[in-house]
Design a protein around this motif. Structure first.
Motif, mmCIF file in Angstrom:
data_model
loop_
_atom_site.group_PDB
_atom_site.id
_atom_site.type_symbol
_atom_site.label_atom_id
_atom_site.label_comp_id
_atom_site.label_asym_id
_atom_site.label_seq_id
_atom_site.Cartn_x
_atom_site.Cartn_y
_atom_site.Cartn_z
ATOM 1 N N VAL A 57 0.843 -1.204 0.000
ATOM 2 C CA VAL A 57 0.000 0.000 0.000
ATOM 3 C C VAL A 57 0.874 1.247 0.000
ATOM 4 O O VAL A 57 0.611 2.203 -0.738
ATOM 5 N N GLN A 69 -9.570 4.058 -1.535
ATOM 6 C CA GLN A 69 -9.380 2.692 -1.046
ATOM 7 C C GLN A 69 -9.695 1.642 -2.093
ATOM 8 O O GLN A 69 -8.996 0.639 -2.194
ATOM 9 N N LYS A 80 -11.902 -5.694 -0.525
ATOM 10 C CA LYS A 80 -12.337 -4.485 0.184
ATOM 11 C C LYS A 80 -12.072 -4.582 1.687
ATOM 12 O O LYS A 80 -11.537 -3.655 2.291
ATOM 13 N N ILE A 83 -8.211 -4.491 2.411
ATOM 14 C CA ILE A 83 -7.564 -3.176 2.289
ATOM 15 C C ILE A 83 -7.961 -2.297 3.460
ATOM 16 O O ILE A 83 -7.152 -1.504 3.948
ATOM 17 N N MET A 84 -9.176 -2.444 3.953
ATOM 18 C CA MET A 84 -9.590 -1.663 5.120
ATOM 19 C C MET A 84 -8.734 -2.015 6.337
ATOM 20 O O MET A 84 -8.307 -1.132 7.072
ATOM 21 N N VAL A 87 -5.196 -0.488 5.827
ATOM 22 C CA VAL A 87 -5.202 0.957 6.030
ATOM 23 C C VAL A 87 -5.439 1.278 7.502
ATOM 24 O O VAL A 87 -4.813 2.207 8.040
ATOM 25 N N ARG A 98 -6.653 8.671 6.196
ATOM 26 C CA ARG A 98 -7.790 8.728 5.274
ATOM 27 C C ARG A 98 -8.317 10.155 5.277
ATOM 28 O O ARG A 98 -8.465 10.758 6.324
ATOM 29 N N VAL A 110 -6.623 7.655 0.690
ATOM 30 C CA VAL A 110 -5.572 7.332 1.654
ATOM 31 C C VAL A 110 -4.319 8.068 1.212
ATOM 32 O O VAL A 110 -3.963 8.074 0.032
#
Length: 161
Positions: A57, A69, A80, A83-84, A87, A98, A110
């Protein structure tokens, strides 16, 4: 089909061993090379407190700047939810933040923080000797040749290849 499969020469069957001549040999070799390289790079990142998924990332953020995102998920091959989590981890460490996307109430971009950029640079310093060791057996021009070939395979038609 069973008769065709049984008459197939055993030498053409995938074995995942050196000298494998099967149609799967390239993919199997790439998988093994990836495992080895990922293990080496994970060792470089471990003292910095991040994993390859975090660094993937950071690479996108350094290369592209603030990124929504959903695009981070696509660029890193993460779903999804994954990646959350990544992050979230980066935010907890103050390596990324964010921010709202103007004109889209639901989207968040991000962005790497100065601390994230500092860690990104430190990771490169830590990885350098390990990366050199990873390709040491390839000889003086082997590393550059491998990079050219892999670039051609991963990015067909690229001018970098």
């Amino acid at each position: 089909m069973a008769a065709h499969a049984s008459s197939r020469d055993a030498a053409s069957r995938a074995s995942d061993r050196p000298g494998d001549a099967s149609p799967f040999a390239l993919g199997l070799l790439l998988r093994r090379a990836h495992w080895r390289a990922a293990g080496v790079m994970s060792e470089a990142l471990r003292p910095l407190g991040i994993e390859l998924r975090h660094f993937a990332v950071l690479i996108v953020l350094v290369d592209r700047g603030p990124t929504v995102q959903r695009d981070l998920a696509a660029e890193t091959g993460t779903d999804k939810a994954g990646i959350m989590r990544v992050v979230d981890d980066l935010e907890r460490r103050n390596l990324a933040v964010r921010r709202p996307v103007p004109g889209d109430r639901r989207a968040r971009a991000v962005e790497i923080t100065p601390e994230g950029l500092e860690l990104f640079d430190a990771a490169h310093v830590a990885a350098e000797p390990l990366a050199e060791g990873l390709v040491a057996d390839l000889g003086p021009d082997g590393s550059e040749q491998l990079m050219r070939l892999l670039t051609s395979l991963a990015h067909p038609g690229s001018r970098e290849a």
